[in-house]
Design a protein around this motif. Structure first.
Motif, PDB file in Angstrom:
ATOM      1  N   PRO A  64     -59.259 -98.148 -52.434  1.00  0.00           N
ATOM      2  CA  PRO A  64     -60.351 -98.481 -53.366  1.00  0.00           C
ATOM      3  C   PRO A  64     -60.356 -97.516 -54.555  1.00  0.00           C
ATOM      4  O   PRO A  64     -59.896 -96.375 -54.450  1.00  0.00           O
ATOM      5  N   ASP A  65     -60.880 -97.977 -55.680  1.00  0.00           N
ATOM      6  CA  ASP A  65     -60.935 -97.141 -56.879  1.00  0.00           C
ATOM      7  C   ASP A  65     -61.634 -95.812 -56.624  1.00  0.00           C
ATOM      8  O   ASP A  65     -61.273 -94.793 -57.199  1.00  0.00           O
ATOM      9  N   SER A  66     -62.620 -95.825 -55.738  1.00  0.00           N
ATOM     10  CA  SER A  66     -63.376 -94.595 -55.461  1.00  0.00           C
ATOM     11  C   SER A  66     -62.507 -93.501 -54.838  1.00  0.00           C
ATOM     12  O   SER A  66     -62.858 -92.333 -54.885  1.00  0.00           O
ATOM     13  N   GLU A  67     -61.364 -93.873 -54.271  1.00  0.00           N
ATOM     14  CA  GLU A  67     -60.464 -92.899 -53.652  1.00  0.00           C
ATOM     15  C   GLU A  67     -59.231 -92.605 -54.510  1.00  0.00           C
ATOM     16  O   GLU A  67     -58.367 -91.833 -54.103  1.00  0.00           O
ATOM     17  N   LEU A 106     -51.069-100.513 -54.895  1.00  0.00           N
ATOM     18  CA  LEU A 106     -51.761-100.296 -53.630  1.00  0.00           C
ATOM     19  C   LEU A 106     -52.372 -98.909 -53.512  1.00  0.00           C
ATOM     20  O   LEU A 106     -53.469 -98.757 -52.986  1.00  0.00           O
ATOM     21  N   ARG A 107     -51.648 -97.884 -53.994  1.00  0.00           N
ATOM     22  CA  ARG A 107     -52.126 -96.519 -53.757  1.00  0.00           C
ATOM     23  C   ARG A 107     -52.094 -95.593 -54.968  1.00  0.00           C
ATOM     24  O   ARG A 107     -52.447 -94.435 -54.868  1.00  0.00           O
ATOM     25  N   GLY A 108     -51.661 -96.085 -56.125  1.00  0.00           N
ATOM     26  CA  GLY A 108     -51.546 -95.228 -57.304  1.00  0.00           C
ATOM     27  C   GLY A 108     -52.884 -94.873 -57.922  1.00  0.00           C
ATOM     28  O   GLY A 108     -53.929 -95.423 -57.556  1.00  0.00           O
ATOM     29  N   PRO A 109     -52.853 -93.949 -58.877  1.00  0.00           N
ATOM     30  CA  PRO A 109     -54.098 -93.595 -59.577  1.00  0.00           C
ATOM     31  C   PRO A 109     -54.599 -94.778 -60.397  1.00  0.00           C
ATOM     32  O   PRO A 109     -53.821 -95.659 -60.758  1.00  0.00           O
TER      33      PRO A 109
END
Length: 174
Positions: free
Chosen positions: A8-11, A86-89
């Motif tokens: 999620p964007d929050s992470e 999926l997991r990038g900034p």
């Protein structure tokens, strides 16, 4: 985190894209050791590979934990940054998120943005929208049963000659 899980964007780390200058802590023209230094506090280098792309010889560095791939061109300087959907900034341009969006929404935003600012709009050989003026190509990446935006941030020459500069492995990422 599972293979298809989307962070999620929050992470996600928050980065800003500055066209033809850089993305987040990375600046186009940096040497590999400078990129590693800028990212080492966030994630270690996972893999380094030399590749041929058309007539170009380049180096690819993957920072898997961070979700970033750096490509170095002539002179071994940073020429392209790919951000994993999926997991990038989360990377923003003019306040707009570019990573992990529904591709049609990201493309619509790019159409409006380029038109409003008098910038060019291109379509790559793979059907991805982009802009040489921005140094941006909006690719797509699979996330299980959905597809999300996977942007490439590049120096201008690489946008214009994407087929020759960007390795096939990047074009086949989906």
């Amino acid at each position: 985190m599972g293979i298809w899980d989307v962070k999620p964007d929050s992470e996600r780390s928050e980065w800003v894209f500055e066209p033809h200058v850089g993305v987040g802590p990375l600046r186009f023209g940096m040497a590999a050791d400078e990129v590693s230094g800028a990212l080492s506090s966030k994630a270690p280098l996972s893999r380094r590979v030399q590749r041929a792309a058309g007539a170009y010889q380049l180096v690819e560095e993957q920072y898997t934990k961070l979700g970033v791939t750096a490509y170095y061109g002539a002179g071994q300087t940073l020429a392209c940054v790919a951000v994993n959907a999926l997991r990038g900034p989360q990377v923003r341009l003019a306040g707009e998120p570019l990573v992990a969006r529904v591709p049609s929404e990201a493309e619509e935003w790019l159409l409006v943005h380029t038109k409003a600012h008098g910038l060019d709009l291109i379509c790559t050989h793979a059907g991805d929208p982009g802009s040489v003026d921005l140094g941006l190509i909006l690719r797509a990446q699979r996330a299980g049963d959905i597809v999300l935006s996977r942007p490439l941030f590049l120096i201008g020459e690489w946008v214009e000659n994407g087929w020759d500069c960007i390795p096939g492995e990047e074009w086949s990422t989906f």
